[in-house]
Design an enzyme around this catalytic site. Structure first.
Site, PDB file in Angstrom:
ATOM      1  CG  ASP A 291      -2.010  -0.964   1.212  1.00 17.04           C
ATOM      2  OD1 ASP A 291      -1.990  -1.833   0.312  1.00 17.04           O
ATOM      3  OD2 ASP A 291      -2.885  -0.898   2.088  1.00 17.04           O
ATOM      4  CG  HIS A 435       2.244   0.113   4.350  1.00 16.03           C
ATOM      5  ND1 HIS A 435       1.945  -0.779   5.353  1.00 16.03           N
ATOM      6  CD2 HIS A 435       1.103   0.830   4.115  1.00 16.03           C
ATOM      7  CE1 HIS A 435       0.668  -0.621   5.705  1.00 16.03           C
ATOM      8  NE2 HIS A 435       0.139   0.363   4.968  1.00 16.03           N
TER       9      HIS A 435
HETATM   10 NI    NI Z   1      -2.499   3.114   3.509  1.00  9.29          NI
END
Ligand code: NI
Length: 476
Positions: A291, A435
């Site tokens: 992400d 991430h």
């Molecule tokens: Ni996020």
């Protein structure tokens, strides 16, 4: 006949009345001629009006002998097949002669001749190879008054030996094979009866090994058939009926030398190879998801994924996309999946309807501009959504993707910890959240891929992990 006998018996010469005498004489004369004819036919010598001639038939190696009798009592035409095998010829001609003798007897016993009784006997060859010969003899008799009779006699011969091949020879005495053919024959009859809208009939008593013993081969050696005359197996109301059984439908029962010699028996279907035992590992799949990118470490992550031949899914922040459009194109070209992660990363359940729409649409447009397609998946930031948010996704044909394993990589910027959390949480079907804006997360990926590959996992996109998704629904 009765009348003739009455008149013939009193051979008394006490009656001197001329007219009855003449009648008597005439009748006795007729009777004598009949008797002569009868004894002639029984000796199979030709009556005076019998003519015969030979001609080539349309079948290779087969001539025909035509016999005709044409007088006011009978009109007869018989075509005998003359093959190169004397044994075959004898069996067929004996069979035809027996039928013809019965016909002649009926003619002899008849008294009324409005028109001649007729008999036509011909034959058809349905299979003619160097090994096998199938012949059908068709008999039509009209004996005035009774129903015209239509009969058949048929055989398949071993051409070399001249022997009749019965169903038991063809199946090499296999009961299983015979049963399969009997069952297929019943099926053929049922279908014909149904098509003709005739009443159903219990075939179990009628169709058995004996009834099907004689058969012909048809359709270029590809079918077995039983051309039944009227009333030969089924009640006469069912008429003539040919049973046909395609050999392909019973070929697995006919894998024997006799059947192969006589007809076209296709090779048995190759046994389907057992599906290779799928290593259980092949069913273990995981979706790695990254992400908040694209970011400065995303390209490095793409290199790592390439090296491991692993596919991943990227949930992209719309506002970051245009600066790294090339990275998105590379993602796409390497088979990774691209998803929407909003434009500015708000909690979507807390923004106005207008901002919600903008967060989704602007990001979709940016991704579309970079790679030419809009994503069909969206990960709401923080996993925060409600029914109104899902409805907006649904209207855009998008599904919400959350996660099943949170590596908390944003909290612990430590590659080893991130790796161990990912590995500890891994299970088939897992969606792992990471991430790629954190270098520690990107650096944890080789460790994750090594460990999980060893355990037999493969790494696929969300799309491939979940399959078809319903717009407006949330997964996993
Ligand atoms: Ni996020």
């Amino acid at each position: 006949m009765r009348i003739q006998r009455k008149k013939a018996k009193p051979k008394s010469k006490k009656l001197f009345i001329i007219i009855p005498f003449l009648i008597l004489l005439f009748s006795a004369g007729l009777f004598g001629i009949y008797f002569l004819n009868q004894s002639h036919s029984r000796q199979t010598t030709a009556p005076s009006d019998e003519k015969y001639y030979f001609a080539d038939s349309k079948y290779s190696g087969i001539r025909s002998k035509f016999v005709t009798r044409d007088n006011k009592r009978e009109k007869v035409s018989i075509e005998y097949p003359i093959t190169e095998n004397e044994k075959i010829n004898r069996l067929i001609s004996e069979s035809i002669d027996k039928i013809d003798r019965d016909f002649q007897n009926t003619v002899l016993l008849a008294t009324v001749f409005d028109k001649p009784m007729t008999e036509t006997i011909g034959y058809q060859v349905t299979h003619n190879t160097s090994e096998a010969l199938s012949i059908v003899v068709n008999i039509k008799q009209d004996m005035n008054g009774a129903h015209p009779a239509s009969m058949t006699q048929f055989w398949t011969f071993d051409k070399k030996s001249g022997e009749v091949v019965g169903l038991a020879d063809f199946t090499e005495q296999s009961d299983e094979a015979a049963e399969a053919i009997i069952s297929a024959a019943k099926n053929s009859i049922s279908q014909t009866i149904k098509q003709r809208q005739q009443p159903e009939i219990d075939l179990n008593e009628i169709i058995n090994k004996e009834a099907l013993s004689n058969f012909i081969i048809t359709n270029n050696g590809n079918a077995l058939a039983w051309p039944l005359g009227q009333a030969s197996l089924l009640p006469s109301s069912y008429g003539e009926l040919t049973i046909t059984v395609p050999i392909s439908s019973v070929s697995k029962y006919l894998q024997n030398p006799t059947a192969r010699k006589l007809a076209n028996i296709p090779e048995p279907p190759e046994p389907k190879p057992e599906p290779a035992p799928t290593p259980t590992v092949a069913n273990k799949t995981i979706a790695l998801t990254f992400d908040d990118g694209p970011g400065p470490y995303t390209e490095k992550l793409l290199d790592i994924l390439d090296k491991y031949d692993a596919k991943a899914t990227f949930f992209l922040i719309g506002s970051k996309v245009s600066a790294r459009a090339n990275t998105l194109r590379r993602m796409q070209s390497r088979g990774h999946q691209l998803g929407n992660h909003s434009w500015s990363h708000p909690e979507l359940n807390k923004v106005s309807a207008e901002q919600l729409a903008n967060e989704i649409d602007q990001t979709n447009n940016a991704i579309n501009q970079a790679v030419g397609t809009k994503p069909n998946i969206i990960r709401p930031p923080y996993g925060a959504f409600n029914r109104a948010v899902l409805e907006q996704f649904r209207q855009r044909g998008m599904s919400a993707i959350v996660w099943s394993v949170d590596t908390r990589d944003w909290a612990d910027r430590n590659s080893e910890i991130v790796c161990s959390r990912a590995v500890a949480g891994a299970r088939n079907g897992a969606v792992i959240l990471m991430h790629d804006i954190h270098p520690t997360s990107v650096n944890a990926v080789p460790c994750i891929l090594d460990s999980l590959k060893q355990q037999g996992y493969s790494f696929v996109t969300v799309q491939n992990l979940i399959g078809d998704m319903t717009p407006g629904a949330a997964y996993p």
